[in-house]
Enzyme design. Structure first.
Site, PDB file in Angstrom:
ATOM      1  N   GLU A 120       0.832  -1.204   0.000  1.00  0.00           N
ATOM      2  CA  GLU A 120       0.000   0.000   0.000  1.00  0.00           C
ATOM      3  C   GLU A 120       0.865   1.252   0.000  1.00  0.00           C
ATOM      4  O   GLU A 120       1.836   1.366   0.754  1.00  0.00           O
ATOM      5  CB  GLU A 120      -0.916   0.055   1.218  1.00  0.00           C
ATOM      6  CG  GLU A 120      -1.781   1.320   1.215  1.00  0.00           C
ATOM      7  CD  GLU A 120      -2.519   1.594   2.512  1.00  0.00           C
ATOM      8  OE1 GLU A 120      -3.243   2.600   2.566  1.00  0.00           O
ATOM      9  OE2 GLU A 120      -2.368   0.805   3.460  1.00  0.00           O
TER      10      GLU A 120
ATOM     11  N   ASP B  99       7.786   6.006  15.575  1.00  0.00           N
ATOM     12  CA  ASP B  99       7.698   7.434  15.282  1.00  0.00           C
ATOM     13  C   ASP B  99       7.965   8.190  16.587  1.00  0.00           C
ATOM     14  O   ASP B  99       7.268   7.987  17.584  1.00  0.00           O
ATOM     15  CB  ASP B  99       6.304   7.767  14.735  1.00  0.00           C
ATOM     16  CG  ASP B  99       6.173   9.238  14.370  1.00  0.00           C
ATOM     17  OD1 ASP B  99       7.176   9.968  14.396  1.00  0.00           O
ATOM     18  OD2 ASP B  99       5.033   9.670  14.063  1.00  0.00           O
TER      19      ASP B  99
ATOM     20  N   ASP C 253       8.426  12.026  18.096  1.00  0.00           N
ATOM     21  CA  ASP C 253       8.113  13.406  17.726  1.00  0.00           C
ATOM     22  C   ASP C 253       8.527  14.360  18.842  1.00  0.00           C
ATOM     23  O   ASP C 253       8.278  14.104  20.016  1.00  0.00           O
ATOM     24  CB  ASP C 253       6.608  13.533  17.456  1.00  0.00           C
ATOM     25  CG  ASP C 253       6.262  14.812  16.726  1.00  0.00           C
ATOM     26  OD1 ASP C 253       6.431  15.894  17.321  1.00  0.00           O
ATOM     27  OD2 ASP C 253       5.805  14.740  15.564  1.00  0.00           O
TER      28      ASP C 253
END
Length: 419
Positions: free
Chosen positions: A19, A83, A85
């Site tokens: 995808e 991830d 941040d």
């Protein structure tokens, strides 16, 4: 899995089942898939997405998901991703907030990278790990080992939980949190050894966050210290020596909260000091300011999207370049190429080549007159990032895949009797 190769073990539809998501005018267009590289490139050139995200490999081409029964359209594999941040550090950083970053707070990402990378390699045995700058205020980790790609969601969640360390405010921590620091897991001990010197350099010192460089900040630290006698002694020393650096203050704190302090036996009341509690307090202080803060939802689910390496961040124009974990402290997010700087580098190169071929420049590069076309990539600083991508990641991953493919060939030969 190059579909052009004629091998029994090649999954020729592998790329077609991956995808991709294109973001165009702030609209996510999910479940994109492409037959091969040329179709993928044509789609990018035609649609010119602002951002490209990568998803999982499914049981069928994602673009056909509306025509397939839900029970037949399942995720088959996906890299284990993380991830991290900078906004999650707003509660502890003193220099910036929100999407803003500077060279004082960027070391939070450096410290997170070091801890997560070492844990994934040493505790889980993963080898093919890619670290990428997000293009703005964070970093992404792609763990691409076959074992990582095949992990189900519950196993991914377990790894995230293993990597998660819950901290409190020191004196306000709950009982479970305090116990975790008083009886630290080996992973926590190793992480502390990694983080403690970085805490001094990037958190305690004035050149970093200045946590112990200013009275209004170090008083908050001392107020959380669980022993009143030692707290008062440290405070008096700081007051008597106002020119101490943040690192010197931390060194004094460590000395007077450790049982190895040579002055321990001089006062009888020190014999009642709980040094296990004080060590746990130091652990929690360092972990509160330095330990990685993961976005758990990104890692737990196989079908979660993550920005593609080497795409352009739509807000900053910076390229999402790889980071060498061995040189993480040298990475500067403000020196990362942007679309504008890359265009300028190409123009500068082409102007220089034109001058050379006209004989204006005496320092002529012989390759200019050879008629051989120089690819735009080679004209820019992005070539260094691509070289790093191959050196620090792709070369090892390719070797792992070749071994995996040889093992698969041997298995096929064994079943068919073709030796």
């Amino acid at each position: 899995n190059d579909s052009s190769m004629e091998r029994n073990y090649i999954e020729k539809d592998f790329f077609n089942r991956r995808e991709w998501s294109f973001t165009i005018d702030d609209i996510y267009i999910r479940y994109q898939s492409f037959r091969d590289k040329s179709e993928f490139i044509s789609a990018i050139q035609k649609r010119q997405p602002h951002k490209i995200d990568i998803g999982a490999v499914f049981s069928a081409p994602p673009k056909d998901h509306t025509t397939i029964k839900p029970e037949l359209f399942k995720t088959k594999e996906r890299e284990l991703v993380f991830d991290i941040d900078m906004t999650d550090y707003d509660g502890v950083r003193n220099c910036c907030t929100g999407a803003n970053i500077c060279l004082k707070c960027w070391p939070y990402m450096t410290m997170a990278l070091k801890v997560v990378d070492k844990t994934l390699r040493e505790d889980f045995g993963f080898k093919n790990i890619l670290w990428v700058y997000s293009g703005r205020r964070g970093i992404h980790c792609w763990c691409c080992d076959l074992e990582a790609r095949l992990l189900p969601n519950d196993a991914r969640g377990a790894i995230v939980e293993y990597l998660s360390v819950h901290t409190g405010s020191g004196e306000g921590s709950d009982k479970k949190t305090k116990q975790s620091f008083q009886q630290p897991h080996p992973m926590m001990k190793r992480s502390y050894e990694t983080l403690e010197p970085l805490f001094v350099k990037y958190i305690a010192e004035e050149s970093g966050q200045g946590l112990l460089a200013h009275k209004d900040r170090y008083m908050k630290v001392l107020n959380s210290l669980p022993n009143e006698v030692i707290r008062k002694e440290i405070y008096n020393h700081f007051e008597s020596n106002p020119t101490l650096s943040g690192g010197e203050r931390w060194e004094y704190i460590v000395l007077h909260t450790s049982p190895s302090n040579p002055s321990t036996g001089k006062k009888q009341k020190r014999m009642k000091i709980d040094y296990t509690e004080l060590e746990a307090w130091r652990y929690e202080l360092v972990f509160t300011h330095c330990y990685p803060r993961l976005d758990a939802n990104v890692s737990k689910m196989q079908n979660h999207l993550l920005k593609s390496p080497f795409c352009i961040h739509p807000k900053t124009g910076r390229v999402c370049v790889p980071i060498d974990p061995a040189k993480a402290e040298d990475f500067d997010p403000f020196s990362v190429p942007t679309v504008r700087s890359l265009c300028m580098e190409i123009d500068r190169f082409d102007r220089g080549k034109k001058l050379d071929t006209e004989g204006i420049d005496d320092n002529k590069d012989e390759s200019y007159g050879s008629g051989e076309k120089v690819q735009d990539m080679a004209k820019t600083s992005l070539q260094g990032a691509v070289d790093l991508f191959h050196k620090a990641f792709m070369n090892d991953l390719s070797a792992s895949l070749r071994k995996q493919q040889r093992d698969q060939m041997d298995k096929v030969a064994a079943y068919s009797g073709d030796f």
